[in-house]
Each structure stands twice: as structure tokens, then as C-alpha cells.
Scaffold this active site. Structure first.
Site, PDB file in Angstrom:
ATOM      1  N   SER A 177       0.856  -1.190   0.000  1.00  0.00           N
ATOM      2  CA  SER A 177       0.000   0.000   0.000  1.00  0.00           C
ATOM      3  C   SER A 177       0.888   1.234   0.000  1.00  0.00           C
ATOM      4  CB  SER A 177      -0.900  -0.003   1.240  1.00  0.00           C
ATOM      5  OG  SER A 177      -1.734   1.121   1.257  1.00  0.00           O
ATOM      6  N   ALA A 178       0.627   2.110  -0.968  1.00  0.00           N
ATOM      7  CA  ALA A 178       1.430   3.333  -1.094  1.00  0.00           C
ATOM      8  C   ALA A 178       0.510   4.539  -1.116  1.00  0.00           C
ATOM      9  CB  ALA A 178       2.296   3.262  -2.349  1.00  0.00           C
ATOM     10  N   ASP A 184      10.769   7.319 -10.237  1.00  0.00           N
ATOM     11  CA  ASP A 184      10.295   7.126  -8.862  1.00  0.00           C
ATOM     12  C   ASP A 184      11.013   5.912  -8.268  1.00  0.00           C
ATOM     13  OD1 ASP A 184       8.846   7.824  -6.648  1.00  0.00           O
ATOM     14  OD2 ASP A 184       7.002   6.824  -7.267  1.00  0.00           O
ATOM     15  N   VAL A 203      -1.973  -2.725  -3.809  1.00  0.00           N
ATOM     16  CA  VAL A 203      -1.834  -3.874  -4.708  1.00  0.00           C
ATOM     17  C   VAL A 203      -2.380  -5.131  -4.047  1.00  0.00           C
ATOM     18  CG1 VAL A 203      -0.203  -5.298  -5.998  1.00  0.00           C
ATOM     19  CG2 VAL A 203       0.179  -2.838  -5.805  1.00  0.00           C
TER      20      VAL A 203
END
Length: 522
Positions: A127-128, A286, A133
Site C-alpha cells: 500500500s502506497a 520514482d 496492490v
């Protein structure tokens, strides 16, 4: 009004988590430390400072989380406790409800979850700030099943990001108007660039296409794996991709225990970065540790696995050539050429003295050569270059902001893997080879091959085009000649008139003189 409310909320979070106290206590002056104790009265600031900073950034939203992710890679600039806590922002941001994720998926595909996937893991695996996901299994067109990763956009992201960007635009306008240094920094252009990349990151179809492009570019390099996008299952807010199996690159001890060559891994990271930047002009922008894994599968052992392609950087041929020449000149310690490049590119005023700029750049860079990465910091070098640039009114280039951010990420990654890595010596051979390819016979041959289809079409048409040109030119010449003749005739008539008038005038004067003299003699 919205920006004012957002600004008030930011101040509230800063005070709630004691970030003001954290900043004040970082100074050594007793007066500021006393002020920090005074402002902390009545607030519960018992939690560790790193935890308070991380939680504050999480509450403030994705832009601030992105900032924390960048900071987390710079352990040379942060105390260990803060760097360790900010590392959680890379892939362990608190997840949103799996029910919300399921409803987002069903809305995107217009079908129940069970009709889309053979299996679906409701608990997110990562989790971002922008998405989370889940693992799943799909049935492909030929009837076979395949393990996949499903990336789902966080709800309400666009509204939050637009509020923060509006606030940033207002602050950039203030800096631009109130600071003489501000115009040189181009804050409005930088915020506009940031705006573009953040909104691109919210478009998952764009991210999927970025991944496909990088996958094609990296074929044959045999250093990095990029997941294949399953296009039948990709939507604007949900994308499905090949499931990658690897160990997070931050778990260096586990990688070393598995037999991975860590120094080679560090060198490969530099090679991947410079290949994407200078060969392709299309790079993963990134590259924090949460987006990078290492494969332990026998067929791909020791290769990088890149994830999350929402932010990519692009460079024009002019940008690539300018940067490559700058890097090459730096590596050769040719500071005069660096100064000349800055003037040629228009980054500094044209009347800048080359020798003065050369001397200033040498003073910044010379102390950092021939040292391993553990003894230098590109962050500090960039900061000193920035301070020097103020003297010469160097203009910040917004299109290179992402590149600078990614370069700092690469340095932070290299520092974690192999502090003995010599970034300069690793990159120098690559850049020199690239420069030869850009100006040598190989480049000429590539350009000829690229233009061959155009030449193949043009050459058979060339005789007709030449004939038409000459014919058209001849007709134009005839028309112009006729105009010229007519003008010449008018000119001749005018000259004849002038000559007759002039002659008559002269004859009249002579006759007058004759009659006057005859009258005088009589």
C-alpha cells in the site's frame, strides 16, 4: 477559501504532531531549544519523533508522502531513527478498505469480482500513497491461468491532490513576486511540472503504457525485469500486470545471504539509470526502494525488478546531449567546458566571464573526486552548486527537476548497497561510449538507416521535382522579365522627357543671352 482551509489544516497537523518542536530541537542554540520546550507544553509528544513525522505526512496526503519517500532515501542527510521511520512510506502506507478496492474493480469492469478473477486476495500485499496492490489469478484467452498483481487507485485522490497543488501554486506565485532569487528558481514552472507528473500518476492507462515502453527499451540489457501489462484487464483506475517475485532491495542482508553480488548490483543500478536517461531519454523517475526488488529465480538471478511506473521522465535530444557533455566534462575535470556549456545553453547570461564561472565550479567539485560514495554526497554537491549558481544568475530548468530527484534516489540506493561504490568511475565509461556513439560513424549510419524510407520515396520523384522547379522558375523569370522591360520603357520615356525639357531650357537660356548681348551692342 479552499486554499485557506487547506493551509489551516496543514498548520493544525504540524502542531498536532509537534513538527514545530521537532524543527526547533534540531538546532543547537539554547534559546531555540527553550522555545521548543515552551511550545510543547500541553501537547502529548511522547511518541518518537520519526513516527510523529511519518504519521503527519500520511495525514497530509500523497504529495507530502512523496516528499517523505524522497527523504527516506537520504540517510546521509537524516538521523537514522527518522530515516528508518520514513522508509515505511515506501510501501507500507495504511491501506484503504478491501471492500472499497473490490467496488472500484467491479465498477471499472462492470462485472462482479468472481467473473473477473479466478482467485483474488482481499488483503493487500502493498500500500502506497496513490494505490494499493492485491494478488489475483486470471484466466487468459487460451484458457490457461496466470498469477497477476492488481493495482487499485485510492479513492478521492484527485480532489486531495488538486487542493495541495492549488496551495503550492499560490506559494510559488508569492516566491516569484517577493524574492529576487525566486524568479531564477522558476517556482511556477516547477510546480506546473510537478502538477503534470502527479496527474499522470493518477492515470493508470498511462502508467501501463509507460511500463510497456520501458519493457521494450530494456530488452537485451539483461539487468532489469519489468512486468508485462495484461491489456485486457487494464482500466483508468485499475491495472493488472504480471506478478513479479523478488526480494525488496532494502533487505540487503537477505540478498547477501542468498548469494547476490551486492557491489555488482550497485553498479548495475547506475548502468540502468544512465542507459534510460542518455540512450533512451525515457527513465523511471520514482526509484525509491519500495519500487525496486531483486529476483532470486534461477533464470533471472540477481536482476533488478522495477515496479510502479506512474512517474517517468523524458528528455529531448538537446537535453540529453547537453547533460552528457556536462557529465563527461565533469568526469574529465574539464571545468572550463562545463562553464562554456552553461553559457552556450543560455542557463547563465551571455556576458558571464568563462574564467570566473570555471573557477567557481572547480571550487565546488574538485574536493569530491577520487572518493567512494560513502565519503561524498551528491546532495551536498548540488547544494553547493546551487549556492554558487546564485552569483551567476543560473536559471533552474524545470524539465530537469525529475532527473535531479532520480539522481538523488540512485545515490541513496547505491549508498545502501555499496558505500564503497565510486559513482564517477562507474558512470564515466558509459558516458564516454555514449558520446562516441552520438558523434561517430555509428550515429551517422543510424541516421541514414532511419531516413532511408524517406529517401527511397524521394529519389524516384527527384527528376520530376527538379523539372517542375525549373519550369516554374522559368515562367516566373519570364513574367519578371516582362515587368522589368515595361518598367525600363517607362524609365526611358521619363528620361527622354527630362532630356527634351532640359535641352529646351538650355536653348532658351542661350537664346536669352544672345538677345541681351545684341541689345547691348545696339
Amino acid at each position: 477559501m479552499t486554499r485557506l482551509l487547506r493551509g489551516i489544516y496543514i498548520v493544525f497537523i504540524v502542531l498536532r504532531y509537534g513538527l514545530d518542536e521537532l524543527v526547533l530541537t534540531s538546532f543547537q542554540k539554547p534559546g531555540l531549544r527553550l522555545l521548543a520546550r515552551i511550545v510543547s507544553v500541553g501537547r502529548d509528544l511522547s511518541a518518537p519523533r520519526g513516527q510523529r513525522l511519518r504519521e503527519a505526512l500520511e495525514h497530509l496526503g500523497p504529495i507530502f508522502v512523496k516528499f517523505g519517500q524522497v527523504l527516506s532515501t537520504r540517510r546521509d542527510l537524516l538521523p537514522p531513527d527518522i530515516a528508518d521511520e520514513l522508509a515505511f512510506l515506501q510501501d507500507r502506507v495504511p491501506p484503504f478498505s478491501s471492500d472499497v478496492a473490490v467496488s472500484t474493480i467491479e465498477r471499472a469492469f462492470g462485472r462482479p469480482l468472481n467473473d473477473i478473477f479466478v482467485e483474488f486476495t482481499h488483503k493487500p500485499v502493498a500500500s502506497a500513497s496513490i494505490a494499493q496492490v492485491h494478488f489475483a489469478v486470471i484466466k487468459e484467452r487460451d484458457g490457461t491461468t496466470r498469477e497477476v498483481a492488481v493495482k487499485v487507485l485510492r479513492p478521492g485522490m484527485l480532489t486531495v491532490i488538486d487542493k495541495d497543488l492549488s496551495l503550492m501554486r499560490m506559494m510559488a506565485a508569492w516566491v516569484d513576486r517577493l524574492s529576487a532569487d525566486g524568479k531564477r528558481l522558476k517556482p511556477r514552472e516547477v510546480v506546473a511540472e510537478f502538477d503534470k507528473y502527479l496527474h499522470d500518476e493518477l492515470d493508470f492507462m498511462r502508467e501501463a503504457s509507460n511500463a510497456a515502453q520501458l519493457r521494450r527499451n530494456m530488452e537485451g540489457l539483461n539487468l532489469v525485469l519489468i512486468p508485462e501489462m495484461i491489456w485486457d484487464f487494464c482500466r483508468d483506475d485499475v491495472i493488472v500486470m504480471e506478478r513479479m517475485k523478488g526480494v525488496p532491495i532494502s533487505q540487503v542482508d537477505q540478498l547477501r545471504a542468498a548469494g547476490v553480488d551486492i557491489p555488482k548490483l550497485a553498479r548495475d543500478g547506475v548502468t540502468i539509470f544512465f542507459t534510460q536517461v542518455f540512450r533512451d531519454g525515457f527513465f523511471h523517475a520514482d526509484m525509491h526502494p519500495g519500487n525496486i526488488q531483486v529476483s532470486l529465480e534461477p533464470a533471472t538471478f540477481g536482476r533488478y525488478i522495477s515496479l510502479d511506473f506512474g512517474i517517468v521522465g523524458t528528455l529531448t535530444e538537446t537535453d540529453k546531449e547537453y547533460l552528457a557533455q556536462n557529465f563527461t566534462a565533469f568526469f574529465r575535470r574539464d571545468y572550463k567546458r562545463v562553464a562554456e556549456l552553461h553559457i552556450e545553453s543560455g542557463w547563465v547570461p551571455a556576458d558571464t566571464r568563462v574564467d570566473e564561472l570555471e573557477s567557481a565550479i572547480r571550487a565546488v567539485c574538485e574536493p569530491y573526486f577520487d572518493r567512494p560514495l560513502k565519503e561524498i554526497s551528491l546532495g551536498l554537491v548540488l547544494m553547493r552548486l546551487f549556492q554558487t549558481s546564485r552569483r551567476f544568475n543560473v536559471e533552474i530548468q524545470p524539465q530537469l527537476v525529475l532527473l535531479q530527484k532520480t539522481l538523488l534516489n540512485i545515490e541513496g540506493l547505491g549508498r545502501q548497497l555499496d558505500p564503497e561504490l565510486d559513482l564517477w568511475s562507474t558512470a564515466k565509461p558509459f558516458l564516454e561510449t555514449w558520446m562516441l556513439d552520438q558523434i561517430g560513424p555509428k550515429k551517422l549510419w543510424k541516421q541514414l538507416v532511419a531516413e532511408a524510407p524517406r529517401y527511397a520515396k524521394l529519389i524516384p520523384e527527384l527528376p520530376r521535382l527538379v523539372h517542375d522547379f525549373l519550369k516554374h522558375r522559368q515562367s516566373n523569370d519570364n513574367a519578371q522579365l516582362q515587368l522589368l522591360i515595361q518598367e525600363q520603357r517607362r524609365t526611358n520615356r521619363l528620361l527622354q522627357t527630362i532630356m527634351w525639357v532640359g535641352g529646351g531650357f538650355v536653348l532658351g537660356m542661350l537664346a536669352m543671352q544672345f538677345f541681351v548681348r545684341m541689345h547691348h551692342f545696339n
